[in-house]
Design a protein around this motif. Sequence first.
Motif, PDB file in Angstrom:
ATOM      1  N   SER A  34       6.077   6.234  -8.735  1.00 33.55           N
ATOM      2  CA  SER A  34       6.281   4.829  -9.101  1.00 33.55           C
ATOM      3  C   SER A  34       5.004   4.010  -8.959  1.00 33.55           C
ATOM      4  O   SER A  34       4.904   2.912  -9.495  1.00 33.55           O
ATOM      5  CB  SER A  34       7.398   4.208  -8.257  1.00 33.55           C
ATOM      6  OG  SER A  34       6.970   3.989  -6.928  1.00 33.55           O
ATOM      7  N   HIS A  35       4.005   4.547  -8.253  1.00 33.26           N
ATOM      8  CA  HIS A  35       2.718   3.875  -8.082  1.00 33.26           C
ATOM      9  C   HIS A  35       1.631   4.504  -8.959  1.00 33.26           C
ATOM     10  O   HIS A  35       0.436   4.287  -8.729  1.00 33.26           O
ATOM     11  CB  HIS A  35       2.300   3.883  -6.608  1.00 33.26           C
ATOM     12  CG  HIS A  35       3.086   2.924  -5.783  1.00 33.26           C
ATOM     13  ND1 HIS A  35       4.330   3.234  -5.262  1.00 33.26           N
ATOM     14  CD2 HIS A  35       2.840   1.649  -5.404  1.00 33.26           C
ATOM     15  CE1 HIS A  35       4.793   2.197  -4.602  1.00 33.26           C
ATOM     16  NE2 HIS A  35       3.905   1.224  -4.671  1.00 33.26           N
ATOM     17  N   GLU A 138      -5.752   0.502  -1.908  1.00 39.56           N
ATOM     18  CA  GLU A 138      -4.578   1.106  -2.541  1.00 39.56           C
ATOM     19  C   GLU A 138      -4.035   2.260  -1.707  1.00 39.56           C
ATOM     20  O   GLU A 138      -2.833   2.342  -1.442  1.00 39.56           O
ATOM     21  CB  GLU A 138      -4.932   1.591  -3.944  1.00 39.56           C
ATOM     22  CG  GLU A 138      -3.795   2.250  -4.684  1.00 39.56           C
ATOM     23  CD  GLU A 138      -4.182   2.675  -6.092  1.00 39.56           C
ATOM     24  OE1 GLU A 138      -3.713   3.757  -6.504  1.00 39.56           O
ATOM     25  OE2 GLU A 138      -4.928   1.955  -6.779  1.00 39.56           O
ATOM     26  N   LEU A 142      -0.513   2.489   0.364  1.00 43.71           N
ATOM     27  CA  LEU A 142       0.441   3.584   0.178  1.00 43.71           C
ATOM     28  C   LEU A 142       0.784   4.238   1.512  1.00 43.71           C
ATOM     29  O   LEU A 142       1.954   4.468   1.821  1.00 43.71           O
ATOM     30  CB  LEU A 142      -0.119   4.632  -0.781  1.00 43.71           C
ATOM     31  CG  LEU A 142      -0.107   4.311  -2.265  1.00 43.71           C
ATOM     32  CD1 LEU A 142      -0.817   5.418  -3.040  1.00 43.71           C
ATOM     33  CD2 LEU A 142       1.295   4.121  -2.785  1.00 43.71           C
TER      34      LEU A 142
END
Length: 159
Positions: A34-35, A138, A142
């Motif tokens: 989804s990322h 990022e 996560l």
Amino acid sequence: MEKLRHLQGMRDLPQESWLRLKDAQERLREFFSSHGYRLLETPVLEPTELFLRKAGGEMASQMYSFTDAGSNAVSLRPEFTSPIMRHYLEHASEIDLPSRWHYAGPVFRYEEEGDGRGQFTQVGAELIGSSSVLADVELLTLAASVPLCLGISGWKLEL
């Protein structure tokens, strides 16, 4: 039999534990996907040199290595970063950067302390081809989101 189990450093995984592991892996697969991270499965068996180039002597003492029937020095995968980078280098002309991959699967590492571990599951993500600090942000975001994705509370991230 107990001596054999100790030498292997590996444990059986009963169905209940296996189901929890597979559920966690599936939730993380969906989370990473989804990322924008694509799943990349790499071989469990790779040339020994691949892992020695990255980690050197310390990793060599933890690897399960042998010579295969074709006289090639091979090792069971002790980590995922080296195979991910091998894949990138072999296919660089076909890959748009930055590139995002995630992985999950067994890794094999002998450790003197504890029970020697042997085989365990590693899940993670790699972002290749960006020198921006935003790439680090990022990945840290996560990493900080993974416990929440798995419903884990009371954790802390140390850098």
